[in-house]
Scaffold this active site. Sequence first.
Site, mmCIF file in Angstrom:
data_model
loop_
_atom_site.group_PDB
_atom_site.id
_atom_site.type_symbol
_atom_site.label_atom_id
_atom_site.label_comp_id
_atom_site.label_asym_id
_atom_site.label_seq_id
_atom_site.Cartn_x
_atom_site.Cartn_y
_atom_site.Cartn_z
ATOM 1 C CG HIS A 85 -4.428 -4.117 0.416
ATOM 2 N ND1 HIS A 85 -3.703 -3.821 -0.715
ATOM 3 C CD2 HIS A 85 -4.352 -3.023 1.212
ATOM 4 C CE1 HIS A 85 -3.226 -2.589 -0.615
ATOM 5 N NE2 HIS A 85 -3.598 -2.086 0.544
ATOM 6 C CG ASP A 105 -2.096 0.964 1.103
ATOM 7 O OD1 ASP A 105 -3.103 0.640 0.458
ATOM 8 O OD2 ASP A 105 -1.967 2.075 1.638
ATOM 9 C CE1 TYR A 108 -5.215 6.603 -0.783
ATOM 10 C CE2 TYR A 108 -4.658 6.923 1.528
ATOM 11 C CZ TYR A 108 -4.976 6.092 0.480
ATOM 12 O OH TYR A 108 -5.046 4.736 0.687
#
Length: 382
Positions: free
Chosen positions: A359, A178, A308
Site C-alpha cells: 500500500h 489511498d 473518513y
Amino acid sequence: MPIERFQIQVSDEILEDLKYRLEHVRWPDQLEDSDWERGTDQGYLRSLVTYWRDQFDWRAREAELNRLSHFRCNVDGIDLHFVHERGKGPNPQPIILTHGWPDSFVRYEKIIPMLTDPERYGGNPEDSFDVIVPSVPGFGFSNGLKHVGVNNAYVAELWARLMTEHLGYPKFAAAGGDVGSGVTRYLAFNHPELLTGIHLTDIGIIRNLLTVQDKSALTEEELLYIKDTSKWMADEGGYMSIQSTKPQTLAYGLNDSPVGLAAWIIEKFHAWSDCKGDLRNSFSEDELLTNIMIYWVTNTVGSTANIYYENTHTLPPLGRIEVPAGIAIFPGDVALPPREWAERNLNITRWTTMPRGGHFTAMEDPAPLAEDIREFFRALRV
C-alpha cells in the site's frame, strides 16, 4: 495569502514534552503468543519506542525534509502546505501527488527526485516532472481545519485551484493512493479539462460493488472481490468504522499518547505493506517515526481521521472517468480491484501488475512506481 516559503520548525517545548511522555509510558498487558493478530505487537512497539526515545534524531530528519522546497498558501480559507520541486528536464510536466492515511506528504519523499530528475536514476530527462506534493487539509502542516465537509471531492477542488490559480499550470497530471486515489479520481471526474491523465495505485473500497443485490451479472473476479474484501473489512476494518463514525472520541486518546498514536499507525504499516510480517523488510525505524512525528508535532491525528467521517457522510457520487488512467497494482496491497469493474468505470490505458510492493509502495520500493508513472505519462505530455 500569497504563496510563501515554509520551513519545518518544531519547537523545543514540543520535543521535550514528547521525551517526557516516552519516558513515562503506561504499558498494557498482552496475551502470550498473540503477536500481531490482536493489534500492534508489544514487543515490536517497545523496541520502536526505545529507539524513538533514545536514538531517533528529529532535528536531523527535520533538516533533511527542509532540503525539499516547502510552501504554504491559503486556498478557500485553508492554509495548505505543499512541496514544489521543479523538474530538471527540457520540458517538465507538472504532476500533483496526493497521499493518504495513515501516511503524509513523506510518503513521496523518495520518489520526488526520481520524477524531477529521471536522468540521475538512469531514465530519460524528457520524462521529468514538476512535482507538487500537498498535505491533505487536516494532515501535517495543512493543519488548523475548522469546518466540516472536507471530503475527497472538496480536496479535489482545492487541488484544482492550487494548480491553476496559484501555481499557474493550465493542465497537469495527477497521481495518488489511498485517500489520494479518491481525491485524484474526483479531480479527474469534475475537471477533466485540466488533466492529461491520472495514475493510481488503488481504487479504494468499491462500496457500490459490495452492496450489489443482484449478483447474477457479476464476473467471477468481481464475486471474489466481494468475498475477499468483505472478509478483510470484518477482520481489519475496525479503524475505518470508528474513524467514519466517532473520530472525535478516538482523537482524545491518540492525541494525548505518542505510544497510542504509534500503535494505531504502525498496525496499518505492518498489515498493508509487503513486509512479509517484519516491518524491517520494508521500512527503517527512522522512516516510520518520521511519519508518526508528522502526526504528533502538528497535533492532527483527530483532523486526519475526520476525512473518513466526511467521505462516509458527505461524499457525492462518482461517475465514469474519461481521463486516461494508469493503474499499478501491488500484490501486498489490500482490496485489489477487479479489472473488469475498473475498466467499466475508468478509461484505463495502462494496467501494470507489479511483482512486489504494498500500500505504501512509494516509501517501500519507489523505483518501479516512478518508472511506471514516467512510462504512463510519456504519451500524454502536452
